[in-house]
Design an enzyme around this catalytic site. Structure first.
Site, PDB file in Angstrom:
ATOM      1  N   GLY A 149      43.291   7.844  -1.720  1.00 25.57           N
ATOM      2  CA  GLY A 149      44.729   8.060  -1.555  1.00 25.57           C
ATOM      3  C   GLY A 149      45.122   8.436  -0.139  1.00 25.57           C
ATOM      4  O   GLY A 149      44.298   8.875   0.661  1.00 25.57           O
ATOM      5  N   SER A 170      41.386  18.294   1.095  1.00 32.23           N
ATOM      6  CA  SER A 170      42.751  18.023   1.557  1.00 32.23           C
ATOM      7  C   SER A 170      43.638  19.249   1.324  1.00 32.23           C
ATOM      8  O   SER A 170      43.247  20.186   0.659  1.00 32.23           O
ATOM      9  CB  SER A 170      43.304  16.816   0.795  1.00 32.23           C
ATOM     10  OG  SER A 170      43.539  17.172  -0.549  1.00 32.23           O
ATOM     11  N   THR A 206      46.779  16.270  -6.586  1.00 31.53           N
ATOM     12  CA  THR A 206      47.902  16.081  -7.503  1.00 31.53           C
ATOM     13  C   THR A 206      48.031  17.267  -8.463  1.00 31.53           C
ATOM     14  O   THR A 206      49.143  17.721  -8.765  1.00 31.53           O
ATOM     15  CB  THR A 206      47.733  14.764  -8.291  1.00 31.53           C
ATOM     16  OG1 THR A 206      47.798  13.680  -7.364  1.00 31.53           O
ATOM     17  CG2 THR A 206      48.835  14.594  -9.330  1.00 31.53           C
ATOM     18  N   ASP A 258      30.217   4.364   1.173  1.00 32.94           N
ATOM     19  CA  ASP A 258      30.845   3.945  -0.069  1.00 32.94           C
ATOM     20  C   ASP A 258      30.144   2.699  -0.520  1.00 32.94           C
ATOM     21  O   ASP A 258      30.405   1.626  -0.008  1.00 32.94           O
ATOM     22  CB  ASP A 258      32.304   3.556   0.174  1.00 32.94           C
ATOM     23  CG  ASP A 258      33.180   4.768   0.246  1.00 32.94           C
ATOM     24  OD1 ASP A 258      33.021   5.636  -0.620  1.00 32.94           O
ATOM     25  OD2 ASP A 258      34.004   4.833   1.166  1.00 32.94           O
ATOM     26  N   SER A 296      32.317   5.272 -10.389  1.00 37.80           N
ATOM     27  CA  SER A 296      32.978   6.562 -10.259  1.00 37.80           C
ATOM     28  C   SER A 296      34.411   6.505 -10.805  1.00 37.80           C
ATOM     29  O   SER A 296      34.824   7.325 -11.627  1.00 37.80           O
ATOM     30  CB  SER A 296      32.979   6.959  -8.773  1.00 37.80           C
ATOM     31  OG  SER A 296      33.922   7.945  -8.501  1.00 37.80           O
TER      32      SER A 296
END
Lengths: 478, 478
Positions: B154, B185, B189, B242, B250
């Site tokens: 995100g 971060s 959310t 990654d 995941s």
């Protein structure tokens, strides 16, 4: 540091974060552990022994903690993961950062895995070896040739080194041998040798001994040869993977750094040895020779029998006893240990130009038989600081056979564990002395081995373990 | 434990050794740290918080320490390193051991590296996803379809989730959304949503909310979905690699475990986003769809613009303010945030059969414009335990432009750091509120952003950082 300290909060440092610590000009990279108790105040950090040392700080000094600078060389590791070859400058950068402590275990493991999943080629192996040599100390000698030996994945009790050095040095060849202490085994060569003479010599002292006697058998830890290897090997052991390239770089970087010009490599082959087949041994031998050749080092590879342990003693002083028995030509000395030492010493005598090819082993045996090796060994011990008599344990206790029959099996892993429970290698005198061998006929109540311990406590730990593990030495009815 | 304790000595436990701790029927695997001070007695061990909890012991209880049993599944990891595919039972065994804590960081890193160096194929990715689902909790719902969304990597401030859930649930579609808290971060959310309603709901409470309002926005931590992912992701972050297979497993393991039947995946593409090119996005999208399909989950992939942050607020309450502005149709709300939310919600409305393909986005926008989404959001908050007003920080301090010109750059990484220094996400009200955007014309002394902090200390940390980093928001003379 405390979980609620302002540095952890503002920097976003979480458990296991890598942290750069600075004190004046000095730096250390640490792994963060957090506490919530009042063990620490919110503006305090607790340090490990190594961090105190690296930073040169005292209690109450000011230390700055922050995120470490990004480790540039990790991008080369990532490229390697994705299947690209790495060049010499990249490997230099990687190994330099490894030795600086910039790589966490996670990074080290990833680098090692990437080098195993997509094997290092010859150029990469040479470049890795060079990088590992370059980050450490390097010895130079005015003499030539400089001989050395190494066993790839040694066997328990395989203490050929002191015998080999004595034989080779007796012929005037230069062999400045550095050995390691035990990490997981009951004794390393340096631990064994320490019961016979001081081994903790610095570089000037090593030079004096070698100048005088041509050979030495000292602990390598005081000389910082190939420090990257010590870091990588811990991770390789945890992963239980041996990539050929890493193994070759590990072995040869130490020898090249030690200034060796001629090297005999012993590769024991057996089902429980590091190298398990003759094919694998040949392949490894050829890679070792090629890489050594790139550094101007001449090698001789000896593929030996790695199916069972060598000698009777397990533990520093008990292994020293085996070594002395061979050097002194004691009639009950281990012939297997003697023959192995003569094979290796013979190869070195041939490499060193003392005799023609094929005659080395008998030359070596003659050097043992006429007492020259024993005389040389005593002079080396004197030069290293004085010969010692290996200590004898206060407590000796036989483990006896529960019945009559044949000795059908000796569990090397469990015998090593027993020796460690008895106190080896910290207690030099402690360990296990085998009084039987595979295939020996024993009667009920006859000793199979003798436990040696310095304290009743250690003896009890060993006895408890022996009672719980009747299969350490297995006797089967005929 | 103490370096000289008899267990360390006899077991040969060295710093960083893995140690099996047993207390009654309970076990934990720990990493050993050694002390030489009298912090501990020689028969004592200090435990981490997690170990106390796992073992269920109290101070003074007896704990047994030994070498851990060999981890059988590591042989499958070794086979994978050497280039062999792994089958489903092997991946099940690996993931089971990972969740048990049997893998050290060294082992985890090796597994992840091996899966990147020799990429997982489709079958392996499906098997890994299944293994990760199987070791955790799994939610089942009587309703159908069950909708979900996920953004791959995100962007800062990209708080579309509460808006999307409100729109979708307003149409009666079921969307039980679980979200995470911030790890590195300034806000996750769940942190943002917590300033508007309780999010720490257990499974029965989640069911009650969804039964009543069709949607929820709760913290996923109380439900143990795909616990292996939480362990692996920490190592992937440290390695900064990654691998596609790991990423797919995941993302999808959490969605499958949550019982989703229809899924919209947002893949922002941009030079500093996780996915950097349209090609890479297409390839990832196709692997995600294939694996999801194997579990009967229908997916819609949306490749979005990932070149710059979304919204003005950075920090839990400030991001909630952006969300409320969009839901309430506030005239100064972020159009970018609104449009992104409508794109994602629109795709879900189409997947859920509410409207035909191509009409979803305008349906979603209408749901916002006529107040249905806002009404639904308020009811969801009530059902989760009562709507809250996001807190406002005690200290607000503008950072002003040093000169006149154009806003030429906003450093996302540094803005996030600034918000964290001001106290986010622990202080819900803290953070940074941007009052300018890229390309805005500003005059000297005009505010570029407002720092929000709850304590003078936190405000000072942030101001010091801003003073030392004049390039956080860059203004260039025209």
């Amino acid at each position: 540091m405390r979980t609620d300290c302002h540095v952890c909060r503002s920097e976003g440092l979480t458990p296991q974060s890598r942290v750069l610590l600075r004190a004046g000009e000095r730096e250390a990279i640490a792994t963060l552990h957090q506490v919530e108790s009042d063990l620490l105040a919110s503006d305090q950090a607790g340090l490990s022994e190594i961090a105190w040392e690296r930073l040169g700080v005292d209690e109450g000094d000011l230390v700055y903690a922050s995120h470490p600078r990004p480790v540039e060389s990790l991008s080369a590791v990532r490229r390697r993961i994705y299947g690209n070859r790495v060049d010499e400058p990249s490997l230099q950068a990687i190994i330099t950062d490894v030795v600086k402590g910039s790589y966490s275990d996670v990074h080290l493991s990833s680098f090692i895995t990437a080098c195993a999943a997509f094997p290092l080629d010859l150029d990469e192996t040479i470049a890795l070896t060079k990088a590992m040599v370059d980050v450490g100390e390097r010895l130079t000698w005015s003499q030539t040739p400089i001989l050395d030996k190494h066993s790839v994945g040694g066997l328990p009790g395989n203490r050929t080194t002191p015998i080999v050095v004595a034989i080779v040095a007796a012929h005037g060849l230069t062999m400045p041998k550095t050995s390691s202490r035990a990490i997981t085994s009951p004794a390393g060569t340096a631990d064994t040798m320490e019961t016979l003479a001081p081994v903790d010599l610095d570089l000037p002292a090593i030079r004096r001994v070698v100048e005088k006697e041509a050979g030495c058998i000292v602990w390598g830890g005081a000389v910082r040869l190939s420090p990257a290897d010590d870091i990588l090997i811990r991770i390789e052991r945890a992963l239980d993977i041996d990539s050929e390239g890493q193994l070759v770089a590990s072995v040869l970087s130490k020898k090249i750094a030690a200034g060796s010009s001629h090297l005999v490599l012993d590769i024991p082959v057996g089902p429980t040895a590091k190298v398990r087949s003759a094919d694998a041994a040949r392949e490894l031998a050829s890679r070792l020779s090629d890489v050594a050749g790139a550094f101007g080092v001449q090698t001789r590879i000896i593929v030996s029998d790695g199916t069972e342990p060598v000698g009777e003693g397990i533990g520093p002083a008990l292994e020293a006893r085996d070594v002395l028995a061979v050097l002194q030509g004691n009639p009950d000395s281990s012939l297997v240990l003697r023959d192995r030492a003569c094979t290796l010493a013979g190869a070195l005598l041939e490499l060193g130009g003392v005799c023609e090819t094929g005659r080395g082993q008998s030359f070596a045996l003659a050097t043992l038989n006429d007492g020259r090796a024993w005389a040389k060994f005593q002079r080396i011990c004197e030069a290293q600081g004085g010969m010692r008599v290996p200590p004898v344990a206060k407590h000796q206790y036989p483990l006896v056979s529960p019945g009559s029959g044949l000795v059908a099996g000796i569990d090397n892993r469990k015998i090593a564990r027993l020796a460690k429970l008895a106190g080896a290698p910290e207690s030099k005198a402690a360990g296990v002395y085998l009084t039987t061998h595979l295939g020996t006929r024993v009667s009920a109540g006859e000793p199979l081995c003798i436990l040696h311990a310095e304290t009743p406590g250690a003896l009890h730990y060993a006895l408890d373990y022996a009672a719980a593990n009747p299969d350490i030495i297995e006797v089967t009815a005929e």
